[in-house]
Design an enzyme around this catalytic site. Structure first.
Site, mmCIF file in Angstrom:
data_model
loop_
_atom_site.group_PDB
_atom_site.id
_atom_site.type_symbol
_atom_site.label_atom_id
_atom_site.label_comp_id
_atom_site.label_asym_id
_atom_site.label_seq_id
_atom_site.Cartn_x
_atom_site.Cartn_y
_atom_site.Cartn_z
ATOM 1 N N ASP A 14 0.851 -1.186 0.000
ATOM 2 C CA ASP A 14 0.000 0.000 0.000
ATOM 3 C C ASP A 14 0.890 1.240 0.000
ATOM 4 O OD1 ASP A 14 -3.210 0.532 0.976
ATOM 5 O OD2 ASP A 14 -1.804 2.213 1.131
ATOM 6 N N ILE A 15 0.452 2.273 -0.737
ATOM 7 C CA ILE A 15 1.236 3.499 -0.876
ATOM 8 C C ILE A 15 1.232 4.317 0.422
ATOM 9 C CG2 ILE A 15 -0.547 5.103 -1.710
ATOM 10 C CD1 ILE A 15 1.412 5.814 -4.002
ATOM 11 N N ASN A 25 -12.789 -3.499 2.629
ATOM 12 C CA ASN A 25 -13.732 -2.387 2.707
ATOM 13 C C ASN A 25 -14.642 -2.441 1.484
ATOM 14 O OD1 ASN A 25 -12.440 -1.457 5.039
ATOM 15 N ND2 ASN A 25 -11.000 -0.212 3.856
ATOM 16 N N GLY A 60 -16.064 2.233 3.750
ATOM 17 C CA GLY A 60 -14.851 3.043 3.644
ATOM 18 C C GLY A 60 -14.037 2.761 2.401
ATOM 19 N N GLN A 61 -14.658 2.145 1.384
ATOM 20 C CA GLN A 61 -13.922 1.832 0.154
ATOM 21 C C GLN A 61 -13.681 3.099 -0.660
ATOM 22 O OE1 GLN A 61 -15.896 -0.999 -2.424
ATOM 23 N NE2 GLN A 61 -14.110 -1.198 -3.770
ATOM 24 N N HIS A 83 -10.227 -5.167 -3.414
ATOM 25 C CA HIS A 83 -8.904 -5.420 -2.831
ATOM 26 C C HIS A 83 -9.056 -5.821 -1.376
ATOM 27 C CE1 HIS A 83 -9.926 -1.158 -2.397
ATOM 28 N NE2 HIS A 83 -9.311 -1.195 -1.233
ATOM 29 N N HIS A 90 -6.951 -5.713 2.237
ATOM 30 C CA HIS A 90 -5.798 -5.174 2.954
ATOM 31 C C HIS A 90 -5.258 -6.276 3.860
ATOM 32 C CE1 HIS A 90 -6.862 -0.775 2.333
ATOM 33 N NE2 HIS A 90 -8.040 -1.327 2.109
#
Ligand code: 5GP
Ligand code: ZN
Length: 113
Positions: free
Chosen positions: A31-32, A86, A92-93, A99, A101
């Site tokens: 994740d960035i 999410n 909260g997507q 995807h 997490h």
């Protein structure tokens, strides 16, 4: 595939990402904006806007199988980890390509925010 889907472009290697692992149908990359010492995103290579859009359990099967493999490879399996999907606005997507997490490397709290 939707042309400007961020994660489709990462899956197609048109956009760079720090790739951790790959299987036939899924891709894992860092994740960035990591929220834990280990924060990896696992996506299906095919585009599904969210979990709600998947036709059957095979999509998440590929995602969870790769998440499990990454947890093992990154050495967090014994200590434990959290996998979060999410879904939709209340979920909260923010990126509308399914995807999971994979979060690890610290004690997670409950309830989530
Ligand atoms: P969501 O909020 O949809 O569950 O999660 C989207 C995740 O994608 C966020 O954790 C966010 O940091 C991550 N993200 C957004 N843009 C990029 C990007 O360009 N590259 C990577 N590696 N992660 C991204
Ligand atoms: Zn996509």
């Amino acid at each position: 595939m939707p042309e400007n889907c961020l994660f489709c472009r990462i899956a197609d290697k048109q956009l760079p990402a720090k790739i951790v692992a790959e299987s036939e149908h899924a891709l894992a990359f860092h994740d960035i904006a990591p929220q834990a010492p280990v924060h990896v995103l696992v996506i299906p290579k095919a585009h599904y806007a969210s979990l709600a859009e998947t036709p059957d359990g095979s999509v998440m099967a590929a995602v969870s199988e790769l998440a499990k493999q990454v947890a093992r490879e990154l050495g967090v399996e014994a200590a434990g980890y959290r996998v979060v999907v999410n879904t939709g606005d209340d979920g909260g997507q923010t990126v509308h390509h399914l995807h999971a997490h994979l979060l690890a490397g610290r004690q997670m709290t409950w309830p989530p925010g």
